[in-house]
Design an enzyme around this catalytic site. Structure first.
Site, PDB file in Angstrom:
ATOM      1  CD  GLU A  76      -2.148  -1.250   2.984  1.00 32.73           C
ATOM      2  OE1 GLU A  76      -2.239  -0.188   3.636  1.00 32.73           O
ATOM      3  OE2 GLU A  76      -2.375  -2.365   3.466  1.00 32.73           O
ATOM      4  NE  ARG A  81      -9.831   0.529   0.273  1.00 31.78           N
ATOM      5  CZ  ARG A  81      -9.653   0.775   1.570  1.00 31.78           C
ATOM      6  NH1 ARG A  81      -8.703   0.145   2.243  1.00 31.78           N
ATOM      7  NH2 ARG A  81     -10.421   1.647   2.204  1.00 31.78           N
ATOM      8  CE1 TYR A 121      -7.296   4.058   2.035  1.00 33.87           C
ATOM      9  CE2 TYR A 121      -6.779   2.446   0.335  1.00 33.87           C
ATOM     10  CZ  TYR A 121      -6.604   2.940   1.613  1.00 33.87           C
ATOM     11  OH  TYR A 121      -5.737   2.313   2.467  1.00 33.87           O
ATOM     12  CG  ASP A 139      -5.127   7.114   4.138  1.00 32.94           C
ATOM     13  OD1 ASP A 139      -6.157   6.800   4.750  1.00 32.94           O
ATOM     14  OD2 ASP A 139      -3.992   6.861   4.561  1.00 32.94           O
ATOM     15  CD  GLU A 149      -3.104   3.733   1.791  1.00 37.26           C
ATOM     16  OE1 GLU A 149      -2.951   2.577   2.198  1.00 37.26           O
ATOM     17  OE2 GLU A 149      -3.202   4.710   2.555  1.00 37.26           O
ATOM     18  CB  THR A 197      -0.524  -4.083  -5.131  1.00 35.14           C
ATOM     19  OG1 THR A 197      -0.218  -4.876  -3.965  1.00 35.14           O
ATOM     20  CG2 THR A 197       0.549  -3.027  -5.344  1.00 35.14           C
ATOM     21  CD1 TRP A 242      -9.207  -5.323   1.505  1.00 31.34           C
ATOM     22  CD2 TRP A 242      -8.220  -6.016  -0.375  1.00 31.34           C
ATOM     23  NE1 TRP A 242      -8.353  -4.329   1.080  1.00 31.34           N
ATOM     24  CE2 TRP A 242      -7.734  -4.726  -0.056  1.00 31.34           C
ATOM     25  CE3 TRP A 242      -7.734  -6.651  -1.518  1.00 31.34           C
ATOM     26  CZ2 TRP A 242      -6.790  -4.052  -0.838  1.00 31.34           C
ATOM     27  CZ3 TRP A 242      -6.794  -5.988  -2.306  1.00 31.34           C
ATOM     28  CH2 TRP A 242      -6.332  -4.706  -1.969  1.00 31.34           C
TER      29      TRP A 242
END
Length: 452
Positions: A9, A53, A55, A57, A63, A66, A419
């Protein structure tokens, strides 16, 4: 666990320079960045067709997390794909600004500190078996993580009241605990919050938040590969010398400030060892372990680079690694710049260069220019990175998520994913729970897609 699920991340720094009178705050710039995402995802927190993902943050930091990867090159490729995804958003946002009469250049930095002293992270995730004793893993892993800056730090010019000094790590000054369940307040080295995103009876997820964001593909591969190998050795019962640190937080700063790796660090019980001593121990165990492990070219490359970097630190001759390790590449760049323009490390131009190294925009970012000139080694190719922008890893659960998202978007169906869940938001509210991150084929998901 020889086949391990891993992910990275990355939080990106955002800034913008404006040409006209109109100014925007970082929050507003971040919203412009995500406007395209919100237009199709109805949220600034979305999963993409490649299983990742994306988004916004806390603190206006985009952010990118993977998708689940099960090989090192796959992970490096998908980490780089995240840069491309963000670069596309940057170009789109600049165009939107221009269309609204706001002249500005947006910068996204894959680094860990801004000029105001704020820190943002690069978090690594490793799936580990639940059966193991977590305290043993953290006990053995902590000295490794504190000293691995020697092999995978991103490098940074730290401005102190006395002088400017080159440090190994960007993140070291901002870590305040060894092992903790918080990520933002106290910034531990290992985060213990137990969210496996998998079958909780079988697995847990090790969340490492001490690492630097790396620009170099080979450094990323070494960072993740060496940590994964140390985990594998712990799981296999390999015995390590006890390097329990007296004060991990003081140690991580001391290691960061010593480019020779020879400064003694206090261990528990009053003993001492240098960062080089500690890394040599883990490296020696890894070399021995490879003799018994089934062959793996990627792991062998990791151990080879690990050894070459430790040799380079010991001899202070970095010629054999100066295209492969971020902090070495960066330091060489600064030294050449200082020599050419006869400037001190404290010169503001060096700080600008430090920042520009992490600029992800191709053609503008300094690391990209070094890579094009062959001064930074490659693990992957541009074609593989472009493919990973839209295509999930084909060997993990990410394949199921990516295929579901693609099918739902093309069918114009409303859906929700995270997830582990894939859900069609229709009357039936059909949901598939994917608890096994290793599983890339699932009849239930096929049926769900076929029903669209």
């Amino acid at each position: 666990m020889q086949r391990r699920i891993m992910g990275i991340e990355t939080e990106f720094g955002v800034t913008c320079t404006f040409h006209g009178h109109r100014r925007l705050s970082p929050d507003e710039v971040a919203r412009y960045l995500f406007r395209r995402v919100v237009s199709w995802g109805r949220s600034s927190n979305v999963f993409l067709r490649n299983g990742a993902r994306l988004y916004l943050d806390v603190g206006s930091h985009p952010e990118y997390a993977t998708a689940e990867c099960d090989s090192l090159t796959q992970l490096v490729t998908h980490d780089r794909a995240g840069e491309r995804v963000l670069e596309d958003l940057l170009i789109d946002a600049e165009q939107r600004l221009a269309d609204e009469g706001i002249g500005g250049d947006i910068y996204l930095f894959k680094n860990n500190t801004d000029s105001a002293g704020n820190s943002y992270g690069c978090h690594e995730n490793y799936l580990i078996v639940r059966a193991g004793e977590f305290s043993r893993i953290s006990d053995v892993l902590l000295p490794f993580l504190v000293t691995r800056q020697l092999i995978c730090g991103a490098g940074k010019v730290l401005q102190t009241p006395k002088a400017a000094t080159f440090c190994l790590s960007q993140r070291a000054e901002h870590i305040w605990e060894g092992v903790s369940s918080a990520t933002t307040r106290s910034r531990p080295i290992i985060n213990t919050r137990d969210e496996p995103h998998a079958d909780a009876e079988k697995y847990r997820r090790l969340h490492v938040i001490v690492g630097d964001s790396n620009m170099s593909e080979s450094t990323t591969m070494l960072k993740v590969g060496s940590a994964s190998l140390v985990l594998e050795m712990i799981e296999a019962g390999v015995a390590f010398r006890d390097f329990s640190l007296d004060n991990p937080i003081r140690a991580i700063r001391e290691v960061s400030h010593d480019l020779t790796g020879r400064r003694p660090v206090r261990l528990a019980g009053g003993r001492q060892a240098s960062a080089l001593d500690i890394q040599r121990e883990y490296y020696a165990r890894a070399v021995e372990y490879l003799q018994t492990r089934e062959p793996n070219t990627q792991i062998e490359q990791v151990v080879d680079l690990w050894g070459r970097q430790l040799d380079a630190v010991e001899s202070q001759d970095f010629a054999k690694v100066d295209t492969e390790i971020d902090w070495v590449i960066k330091r060489k760049l600064f030294q050449r710049y200082q020599d050419r323009y006869n400037m001190e490390l404290s010169d503001p131009k060096i700080s600008q260069l430090d920042l520009a190294y992490h600029d992800i925009k191709r053609g503008r970012g300094v690391f990209d220019l070094l890579q094009r000139k062959g001064l930074a080694a490659r693990i992957t190719t541009d074609e593989e990175i472009e493919a990973a922008v839209n295509t999930p890893p084909q060997t993990t659960r990410a394949k199921l998520r990516g295929e579901f998202i693609s099918a739902a978007q093309e069918a114009g169906r409303d859906f929700t994913v995270d997830w582990v869940h894939l859900k069609l938001n229709d009357q039936a509210q059909r949901t598939v729970l994917c608890k096994d991150p290793f599983r890339s084929v699932d009849e239930r998901v096929k049926r769900l897609i076929a029903s669209m």
